[in-house]
Design a protein around this motif. Sequence first.
Motif, short mmCIF file in Angstrom:
data_model
loop_
_atom_site.label_atom_id
_atom_site.label_comp_id
_atom_site.label_asym_id
_atom_site.label_seq_id
_atom_site.Cartn_x
_atom_site.Cartn_y
_atom_site.Cartn_z
N PHE A 133 0.72 -1.36 0.13
CA PHE A 133 0.13 -0.30 -0.69
C PHE A 133 0.86 1.27 -0.01
O PHE A 133 1.71 0.92 0.31
CB PHE A 133 -0.74 -0.17 1.24
CG PHE A 133 -1.68 -1.13 1.30
CD1 PHE A 133 -2.50 -1.40 0.59
CD2 PHE A 133 -2.39 -1.55 2.52
CE1 PHE A 133 -3.63 -2.52 0.58
CE2 PHE A 133 -3.25 -2.67 2.81
CZ PHE A 133 -3.68 -3.14 1.65
N THR A 134 0.38 2.10 -0.70
CA THR A 134 0.67 3.58 -0.57
C THR A 134 1.14 3.92 1.13
O THR A 134 0.42 3.31 1.83
CB THR A 134 0.08 4.77 -1.18
OG1 THR A 134 -0.11 4.60 -2.13
CG2 THR A 134 0.77 6.49 -0.64
N ALA A 135 2.19 3.94 1.70
CA ALA A 135 2.33 4.32 3.00
C ALA A 135 1.85 5.24 3.18
O ALA A 135 1.44 6.39 2.66
CB ALA A 135 3.71 5.32 3.76
N PRO A 136 0.96 4.97 4.80
CA PRO A 136 -0.07 6.12 5.28
C PRO A 136 0.91 7.19 6.17
O PRO A 136 2.50 7.47 6.11
CB PRO A 136 -0.22 5.26 6.52
CG PRO A 136 0.99 4.45 6.92
CD PRO A 136 1.46 3.88 5.27
N THR A 137 0.13 8.00 6.57
CA THR A 137 1.07 9.54 7.36
C THR A 137 0.39 9.22 9.00
O THR A 137 -0.52 9.55 8.82
CB THR A 137 -0.02 10.16 6.74
OG1 THR A 137 0.46 10.49 5.40
CG2 THR A 137 1.13 11.92 6.98
N ILE A 138 1.68 9.18 10.18
CA ILE A 138 0.54 9.82 11.42
C ILE A 138 0.84 10.16 11.83
O ILE A 138 2.22 11.15 12.38
CB ILE A 138 1.45 7.49 11.10
CG1 ILE A 138 1.18 6.29 10.28
CG2 ILE A 138 0.18 7.25 13.02
CD1 ILE A 138 1.43 4.81 10.89
N TRP A 139 -0.04 10.83 13.06
CA TRP A 139 0.74 11.46 13.79
C TRP A 139 -0.63 11.76 15.13
O TRP A 139 -1.65 11.03 14.95
CB TRP A 139 0.60 12.91 13.04
CG TRP A 139 -0.93 13.90 12.75
CD1 TRP A 139 -1.89 14.16 14.24
CD2 TRP A 139 -1.61 13.32 11.96
NE1 TRP A 139 -2.55 14.08 13.02
CE2 TRP A 139 -2.97 14.36 11.97
CE3 TRP A 139 -1.55 12.70 10.79
CZ2 TRP A 139 -4.07 13.85 11.47
CZ3 TRP A 139 -2.16 12.77 9.37
CH2 TRP A 139 -3.11 13.62 10.18
N PRO A 140 0.37 12.41 16.32
CA PRO A 140 -0.77 11.81 17.63
C PRO A 140 -1.62 13.08 17.57
O PRO A 140 -0.86 14.13 17.08
CB PRO A 140 0.58 11.99 18.92
CG PRO A 140 1.65 13.19 18.52
CD PRO A 140 1.65 12.40 16.25
N ALA A 141 -2.55 12.81 17.99
CA ALA A 141 -3.63 13.55 17.75
C ALA A 141 -4.19 14.42 19.81
O ALA A 141 -4.06 14.02 20.10
CB ALA A 141 -5.03 13.63 17.63
N THR A 142 -4.35 15.92 19.72
CA THR A 142 -4.92 16.36 20.86
C THR A 142 -5.99 17.32 20.62
O THR A 142 -6.91 17.10 19.53
CB THR A 142 -4.04 17.04 21.83
OG1 THR A 142 -3.43 18.26 20.18
CG2 THR A 142 -2.43 16.59 21.52
N ALA A 143 -6.81 16.81 21.88
CA ALA A 143 -8.40 17.61 21.14
C ALA A 143 -8.32 19.06 21.21
O ALA A 143 -7.67 20.04 22.82
CB ALA A 143 -9.54 17.58 22.35
N ALA A 144 -8.21 19.38 20.68
CA ALA A 144 -8.04 21.20 20.37
C ALA A 144 -9.41 22.13 20.18
O ALA A 144 -10.53 21.75 20.57
CB ALA A 144 -7.59 21.47 18.49
N ALA A 145 -9.43 23.66 20.07
CA ALA A 145 -10.42 24.08 19.86
C ALA A 145 -11.49 24.54 19.37
O ALA A 145 -10.87 24.00 17.40
CB ALA A 145 -9.99 25.75 20.07
N GLY A 146 -12.39 24.47 18.53
CA GLY A 146 -13.39 25.40 18.46
C GLY A 146 -13.18 26.38 16.76
O GLY A 146 -12.42 27.19 17.69
#
Length: 380
Positions: free
Chosen positions: A363-376
């Motif tokens: 497969f085409t390589a994935p992009t991966i990063w950690p998420a945090t809950a940000a503001a609206g």
Amino acid sequence: MSVASSAEAAFQKHYGSAPAGLWAAPGRVNLIGEHTDYNDGFVLPFALPQQTVAAVAPAREPGWTVHSDLADEPVSFGTTAPGDIGGWAAYVAGVVWSLQQAGFDVPPARIALSSDVPLGSGLSSSAALESAVLTALTDLGGFDLPVEKRPGLAQRAENDYVGAPTGILDQSASIRCQEGKALFLDCRSLEVEQIPFDLAAAGLAILIINSNAPHQHVDGEYGARRKSCEEAARVLGVPALRDVPVEGLADALARLDDEVMRRRVRHIVTENQRVLDTVELLRADRVRDIGPLLTASHASMRDDFEITVAQVDVAVEAALAAGAYGARMTGGGFGGCVLALIDADRAEETTAAVVRAYAEKGFTAPTIWPATAAAGARKL
Ligand code: ADP
Ligand code: MG
């Protein structure tokens, strides 16, 4: 350069003056509750740090002009109706139209957009764009438009102007989410509750895995799922599948002849319950324990709602094999992103495991990063 500075610089470059202000709106991930929004059910998104920023100033000339750093050419338009403007600028013209339809006298404006929300990856760059522009024009026009009414107007731009039959999830998330919280939204009453979602305090992290799989047949399949749910609600004699509680599922399934429809209903009914169960666990500060619900949600999307593709299934399996507490596809499906709940100190191993699994499959390589809950959505 931050997205905010590049929007400001783009405004200066294109219009030769400074903007009156900068308005930001985020992309989102849905922690759980997929395809439940248009069934009047429950969803639980949180906002991403990735956002779209609109640098905006009132214009002396009539009409609206919009630049985007993701498009080659600016687009200018006066008062329009659905169908008049196509392509990416339809999302902007749609917001102007939707506000006008609601009776607001939208001030002429110049707009420059900059964004780091990946496009078409199920993280809702479309809602980020609509919400940034809607918030900016609402402030500039001084409209009396309470925050709970805003998602519906942005959704109308996408449904009736752009022509994408999406539910209320994306715009609600982009507009109403708060930092450090997940947004528990009842898509029927539009009532919200901000649920504490402090991953770091629990020693946890959520990895976002963009499958980078090409989206295929998304609009047609989305419409077909929606029709199937509406048809099932009609056969069952309820206003929406939200009205089938999980205790009534066996009875409801027994009343449906069609095997495919039975599976669609089972996904929606059990998914609504999984959202409620997730909220209960988060309220009790048991973040780690939501893992099995996330994984069950994925299985339901894969087997019953049939909206996953090989790339997202492989990402889920690889993350779980690497020790994730739970993992699921997030977003409408047929590609897009997976989220995995992991111990914060396992991010590298989990990332490596998913990358390896993709390479093995070709497969085409994935992009991966950690998420945090940000503001609206907000004025910066
Ligand atoms: P998603 O919302 O999951 O990212 P969509 O297909 O709903 O995917 O929306 C993506 C579309 O939204 C893009 O193809 C483009 O037309 C438009 N869009 C989103 N953000 C921008 C932006 N910053 N500039 C120009 N167009 C944008
Ligand atoms: Mg979208």
